[in-house]
Design a protein around this motif. Structure first.
Motif, PDB file in Angstrom:
ATOM      1  N   VAL A   1       0.841  -1.201   0.000  1.00 16.80           N
ATOM      2  CA  VAL A   1       0.000   0.000   0.000  1.00 16.80           C
ATOM      3  C   VAL A   1       0.872   1.246   0.000  1.00 16.80           C
ATOM      4  O   VAL A   1       0.596   2.221  -0.712  1.00 16.80           O
ATOM      5  CB  VAL A   1      -0.942  -0.008   1.211  1.00 16.80           C
ATOM      6  CG1 VAL A   1      -1.712   1.305   1.298  1.00 16.80           C
ATOM      7  CG2 VAL A   1      -1.914  -1.181   1.114  1.00 16.80           C
ATOM      8  N   ARG A   2       1.942   1.220   0.796  1.00 16.86           N
ATOM      9  CA  ARG A   2       2.844   2.380   0.819  1.00 16.86           C
ATOM     10  C   ARG A   2       3.440   2.611  -0.551  1.00 16.86           C
ATOM     11  O   ARG A   2       3.512   3.760  -1.037  1.00 16.86           O
ATOM     12  CB  ARG A   2       3.944   2.156   1.869  1.00 16.86           C
ATOM     13  CG  ARG A   2       3.411   1.929   3.280  1.00 16.86           C
ATOM     14  CD  ARG A   2       4.501   2.054   4.332  1.00 16.86           C
ATOM     15  NE  ARG A   2       5.559   1.072   4.244  1.00 16.86           N
ATOM     16  CZ  ARG A   2       5.562  -0.114   4.838  1.00 16.86           C
ATOM     17  NH1 ARG A   2       4.496  -0.500   5.563  1.00 16.86           N
ATOM     18  NH2 ARG A   2       6.586  -0.944   4.746  1.00 16.86           N
ATOM     19  N   LEU A   3       3.863   1.538  -1.195  1.00 16.55           N
ATOM     20  CA  LEU A   3       4.440   1.662  -2.533  1.00 16.55           C
ATOM     21  C   LEU A   3       3.390   2.145  -3.523  1.00 16.55           C
ATOM     22  O   LEU A   3       3.685   2.971  -4.410  1.00 16.55           O
ATOM     23  CB  LEU A   3       5.017   0.320  -2.972  1.00 16.55           C
ATOM     24  CG  LEU A   3       5.660   0.273  -4.367  1.00 16.55           C
ATOM     25  CD1 LEU A   3       6.784   1.295  -4.494  1.00 16.55           C
ATOM     26  CD2 LEU A   3       6.175  -1.139  -4.664  1.00 16.55           C
ATOM     27  N   ALA A   4       2.171   1.671  -3.397  1.00 13.23           N
ATOM     28  CA  ALA A   4       1.102   2.079  -4.312  1.00 13.23           C
ATOM     29  C   ALA A   4       0.859   3.584  -4.241  1.00 13.23           C
ATOM     30  O   ALA A   4       0.713   4.251  -5.275  1.00 13.23           O
ATOM     31  CB  ALA A   4      -0.181   1.323  -3.988  1.00 13.23           C
ATOM     32  N   VAL A   5       0.824   4.135  -3.039  1.00 15.10           N
ATOM     33  CA  VAL A   5       0.610   5.576  -2.902  1.00 15.10           C
ATOM     34  C   VAL A   5       1.789   6.340  -3.501  1.00 15.10           C
ATOM     35  O   VAL A   5       1.619   7.364  -4.165  1.00 15.10           O
ATOM     36  CB  VAL A   5       0.398   5.960  -1.424  1.00 15.10           C
ATOM     37  CG1 VAL A   5       0.337   7.476  -1.257  1.00 15.10           C
ATOM     38  CG2 VAL A   5      -0.887   5.322  -0.896  1.00 15.10           C
ATOM     39  N   GLY A   6       3.000   5.833  -3.298  1.00 19.52           N
ATOM     40  CA  GLY A   6       4.154   6.458  -3.915  1.00 19.52           C
ATOM     41  C   GLY A   6       4.061   6.458  -5.429  1.00 19.52           C
ATOM     42  O   GLY A   6       4.284   7.488  -6.087  1.00 19.52           O
ATOM     43  N   LEU A   7       3.717   5.309  -6.004  1.00 23.49           N
ATOM     44  CA  LEU A   7       3.623   5.200  -7.464  1.00 23.49           C
ATOM     45  C   LEU A   7       2.479   6.040  -8.031  1.00 23.49           C
ATOM     46  O   LEU A   7       2.504   6.415  -9.206  1.00 23.49           O
ATOM     47  CB  LEU A   7       3.430   3.741  -7.853  1.00 23.49           C
ATOM     48  CG  LEU A   7       4.624   2.810  -7.609  1.00 23.49           C
ATOM     49  CD1 LEU A   7       4.224   1.353  -7.843  1.00 23.49           C
ATOM     50  CD2 LEU A   7       5.788   3.193  -8.515  1.00 23.49           C
TER      51      LEU A   7
ATOM     52  N   ALA B   1       0.019   0.863  -9.351  1.00 24.75           N
ATOM     53  CA  ALA B   1      -0.475   1.168  -8.011  1.00 24.75           C
ATOM     54  C   ALA B   1      -1.788   0.447  -7.747  1.00 24.75           C
ATOM     55  O   ALA B   1      -1.995  -0.135  -6.671  1.00 24.75           O
ATOM     56  CB  ALA B   1      -0.640   2.676  -7.836  1.00 24.75           C
ATOM     57  N   LYS B   2      -2.689   0.447  -8.721  1.00 21.25           N
ATOM     58  CA  LYS B   2      -3.961  -0.261  -8.570  1.00 21.25           C
ATOM     59  C   LYS B   2      -3.749  -1.771  -8.399  1.00 21.25           C
ATOM     60  O   LYS B   2      -4.435  -2.422  -7.601  1.00 21.25           O
ATOM     61  CB  LYS B   2      -4.862   0.023  -9.773  1.00 21.25           C
ATOM     62  CG  LYS B   2      -5.443   1.430  -9.781  1.00 21.25           C
ATOM     63  CD  LYS B   2      -6.563   1.594 -10.783  1.00 21.25           C
ATOM     64  CE  LYS B   2      -6.046   1.601 -12.199  1.00 21.25           C
ATOM     65  NZ  LYS B   2      -7.133   1.941 -13.168  1.00 21.25           N
ATOM     66  N   GLU B   3      -2.798  -2.301  -9.155  1.00 25.92           N
ATOM     67  CA  GLU B   3      -2.504  -3.736  -9.041  1.00 25.92           C
ATOM     68  C   GLU B   3      -1.977  -4.072  -7.644  1.00 25.92           C
ATOM     69  O   GLU B   3      -2.356  -5.093  -7.051  1.00 25.92           O
ATOM     70  CB  GLU B   3      -1.480  -4.137 -10.096  1.00 25.92           C
ATOM     71  CG  GLU B   3      -1.992  -4.037 -11.529  1.00 25.92           C
ATOM     72  CD  GLU B   3      -0.888  -4.276 -12.548  1.00 25.92           C
ATOM     73  OE1 GLU B   3       0.260  -4.544 -12.114  1.00 25.92           O
ATOM     74  OE2 GLU B   3      -1.153  -4.188 -13.760  1.00 25.92           O
ATOM     75  N   LEU B   4      -1.117  -3.229  -7.116  1.00 22.04           N
ATOM     76  CA  LEU B   4      -0.569  -3.466  -5.779  1.00 22.04           C
ATOM     77  C   LEU B   4      -1.667  -3.408  -4.724  1.00 22.04           C
ATOM     78  O   LEU B   4      -1.687  -4.216  -3.782  1.00 22.04           O
ATOM     79  CB  LEU B   4       0.512  -2.432  -5.467  1.00 22.04           C
ATOM     80  CG  LEU B   4       1.858  -2.627  -6.171  1.00 22.04           C
ATOM     81  CD1 LEU B   4       2.722  -1.383  -6.018  1.00 22.04           C
ATOM     82  CD2 LEU B   4       2.591  -3.841  -5.590  1.00 22.04           C
ATOM     83  N   LEU B   5      -2.581  -2.475  -4.880  1.00 18.75           N
ATOM     84  CA  LEU B   5      -3.686  -2.371  -3.928  1.00 18.75           C
ATOM     85  C   LEU B   5      -4.568  -3.620  -3.981  1.00 18.75           C
ATOM     86  O   LEU B   5      -5.014  -4.133  -2.941  1.00 18.75           O
ATOM     87  CB  LEU B   5      -4.512  -1.118  -4.202  1.00 18.75           C
ATOM     88  CG  LEU B   5      -3.850   0.224  -3.890  1.00 18.75           C
ATOM     89  CD1 LEU B   5      -4.784   1.374  -4.256  1.00 18.75           C
ATOM     90  CD2 LEU B   5      -3.465   0.320  -2.413  1.00 18.75           C
ATOM     91  N   ALA B   6      -4.805  -4.097  -5.193  1.00 21.80           N
ATOM     92  CA  ALA B   6      -5.605  -5.314  -5.329  1.00 21.80           C
ATOM     93  C   ALA B   6      -4.899  -6.498  -4.673  1.00 21.80           C
ATOM     94  O   ALA B   6      -5.522  -7.308  -3.967  1.00 21.80           O
ATOM     95  CB  ALA B   6      -5.873  -5.598  -6.803  1.00 21.80           C
ATOM     96  N   ASP B   7      -3.581  -6.617  -4.889  1.00 24.91           N
ATOM     97  CA  ASP B   7      -2.801  -7.692  -4.268  1.00 24.91           C
ATOM     98  C   ASP B   7      -2.844  -7.610  -2.748  1.00 24.91           C
ATOM     99  O   ASP B   7      -2.794  -8.643  -2.056  1.00 24.91           O
ATOM    100  CB  ASP B   7      -1.343  -7.629  -4.735  1.00 24.91           C
ATOM    101  CG  ASP B   7      -1.190  -8.034  -6.198  1.00 24.91           C
ATOM    102  OD1 ASP B   7      -2.122  -8.638  -6.744  1.00 24.91           O
ATOM    103  OD2 ASP B   7      -0.125  -7.725  -6.774  1.00 24.91           O
TER     104      ASP B   7
END
Length: 553
Positions: free
Chosen positions: A332-338, A382-388
């Motif tokens: 989630v942290r990475l997703a917000v960064g991306l 980012a969306k993919e990371l959130l889904a994961d």
């Protein structure tokens, strides 16, 4: 006509905002709000006489400055006043930030293992009340610095001093009331012992909160220190302080060093737009100008030479609280960064006056790696990371900020950017006291962090922010014993090449792999200085310098 420029620029910005949805300003040198899009105050009438004396007047928002005690704040607006009224044992050259002996005859003698520092004070140095500085005042200063009853927010700055952490941890009304590792040898000689050889210790001694205070006067003032009483050995004396409104400093003619040329400095409370109007009218000499308005001055031949530009040794970044969902998940942290389009923020919102950052260690500090690639912008990933991470429909996060801060507009830009990654950003506004209370108790989920060089060393940017001892205070949740051990080990490195590589590796893990925070931009700012004032400027440590100033009408 010239004095109408600020008003016209502000009105133009209102139309620009309506058209493009964003303006641009950067933080002013007092860590207070700049809102160039608020309606400016009335233009002063012609009866307002321009100053003709030897006093520099600065306009800034001082609504949150209710106490000048430098232990009770992390704000530069108070630190720079402290640097005028007080001295540290060692000072930073205002032009280069190089260290210079100040209250001491020369740099200290250091033991072979780097743990014992022996100092000799200058003789005849007087506090503003006429009492002479002696080693007992130094010992008192350090004991007070680590005394839990003092309310000091900055004890971590020097917790490598032997016994300091024990004193901090003893709690209010604890059994430890004197720091025994600061030893008075005689009136003009003393020593300080460290827990370990810390290579940046001399730089630590130059930080603003370690200003040397008079024991008797400080004890007598009690809780009124910083309100009714503020006595140092510095080049200026505090003449008056009207909390939240005005600070008046006057020259200290008995200063132990080179006496300043200015008769005094006045810092006057006013919002950013009023300050610009007053500056153009000639009733103040110094004020900040936001990036959204500065081109109007740079492009005007009457004002271009009055604009000062400073790149600060610091960093602005996104802070994620790993103790609170959903930021307990690295994805989630990475997703917000991306999902953060930093280049667009700098080019659009800041109109190209601010540059993207790619490291939590700023350029000019050991550990900065110029070979790092720019941070990636990829809302789809980012969306993919959130889904994961279990959030296929996206997340809602809350950014907390101080009421009146110009960061409100930056958060609005981020709100629009994050929509592309199914991230809803809500903005919570609290007053200054509420902000500090919420952040320092670990209850802020997400916010923009800004940090500047108290001393120019990577320890000031990694240990000071990400060690577990300050994880709650900064609401970042960095509680990792292995990470703490690496930070502790870094403090022992003396070889500069080794230190560069070591801290570059630490920063890479922290920002690129663990994603504790996400770098945003390298801070810089603009200051307007009147024609009559010379050598008054904002230093690269984000503090205004008045000590070199002089006036020519």
């Amino acid at each position: 006509m010239k004095r109408l420029l600020a008003l016209l620029l502000a009105l133009c910005m209102l139309f620009a905002l309506a058209a493009c949805g964003g303006g641009g300003e950067t933080t002013s040198p007092d860590d207070t709000s700049q809102n160039p899009d608020d309606p400016p105050g009335d233009t002063p009438d012609d009866s307002d006489a321009a100053p003709v004396d030897n006093v520099v007047r600065m306009g800034r928002d001082m609504a949150s400055v209710g106490n000048l005690n430098s232990l009770l704040t992390t704000y530069n607006s108070i630190f720079e006043v402290s640097d005028c009224v007080f001295d540290q044992l060692i000072r930073k050259n205002p032009y280069t930030l190089e260290l210079e002996p100040n209250l001491i005859v020369d740099f200290p003698e250091i033991s072979n293992d780097g743990t014992l520092f022996t100092f000799e004070l200058k003789q005849g140095v007087k506090f503003h009340d006429g009492t002479e500085l002696t080693a007992k005042d130094v010992q008192y200063t350090f004991s007070r610095f680590f005394d839990p009853d003092s309310g000091n927010l900055n004890g971590w700055m020097a917790n490598m001093i032997k016994g300091s952490q024990d004193m901090i941890d003893s709690g209010t009304n604890g059994q430890i009331d004197t720091l025994e590792s600061v030893v008075v040898i005689d009136d003009y000689h003393f020593s300080i012992e460290l827990e370990y050889g810390y290579t940046a210790f001399l730089a630590v001694l130059a930080v603003a909160p370690l200003n040397i205070v008079p024991m008797d006067a400080c004890e007598a003032a009690g809780d009124r220190w910083g309100i009714d009483t503020l006595i140092g050995t510095g080049p200026f004396k505090l003449e008056s302080f009207n909390p939240n409104n005005e600070i008046v400093l006057v020259r200290n003619d008995d200063y132990h060093g080179e006496v300043v040329q200015l008769d005094g400095v006045e810092i006057l409370n006013m919002d950013a737009n009023t300050a610009l109007i007053e500056w153009e009218a000639g009733t103040i000499d110094v004020c900040s100008v936001s990036t959204s308005l500065v081109d109007g001055y740079l492009d005007n031949p009457d004002y271009a030479d009055n604009v000062q530009f400073t790149e600060y040794i610091g960093i602005h970044c996104l802070n994620f609280n790993q103790d609170l969902e959903p930021f307990d998940d690295q994805r989630v942290r990475l997703a917000v960064g991306l999902a953060t389009d930093i280049q667009s923020l700098c080019d659009g919102y800041f109109q190209g006056h601010i540059k993207p950052a790619k490291s939590l260690i700023p350029k000019g500090v050991l550990g900065y790696d110029d070979s790092l690639p720019e941070l990636e912008y990829d809302p789809e990933r980012a969306k993919e990371l959130l889904a994961d991470a279990g959030y296929p429909d996206g997340i809602t996060i809350t950014a907390t900020m101080t009421e009146g801060s110009d960061w409100d507009k930056i958060y609005q830009v981020l709100q629009e950017q994050y929509k592309l990654a199914n991230i809803t950003l809500e903005i919570e506004k609290v007053d200054s006291a509420g902000w500090l209370d919420k952040r320092s108790t670990g209850n802020v989920q997400f916010y923009m962090m800004n940090w500047y060089a108290d001393f120019v060393d990577p320890d000031n940017f990694l240990y000071s922010l990400y060690h577990s001892s300050v994880a709650t205070f900064f609401s970042n949740g960095m509680n990792d014993p292995e990470w703490d051990a690496k930070l502790d080990a870094g403090r022992l490195i003396t070889d500069l090449d080794e230190k560069q590589e070591y801290y570059a590796d630490l920063e890479y893990w922290l920002s690129r792999e663990h994603v504790a925070e996400w770098p945003l931009y390298a801070p810089a700012g603009y200051t307007l200085v009147s024609d009559r004032v010379h050598e008054v400027f904002c230093k690269s440590d984000f503090l205004m310098s008045f000590t070199e100033g002089y006036i020519e009408e």
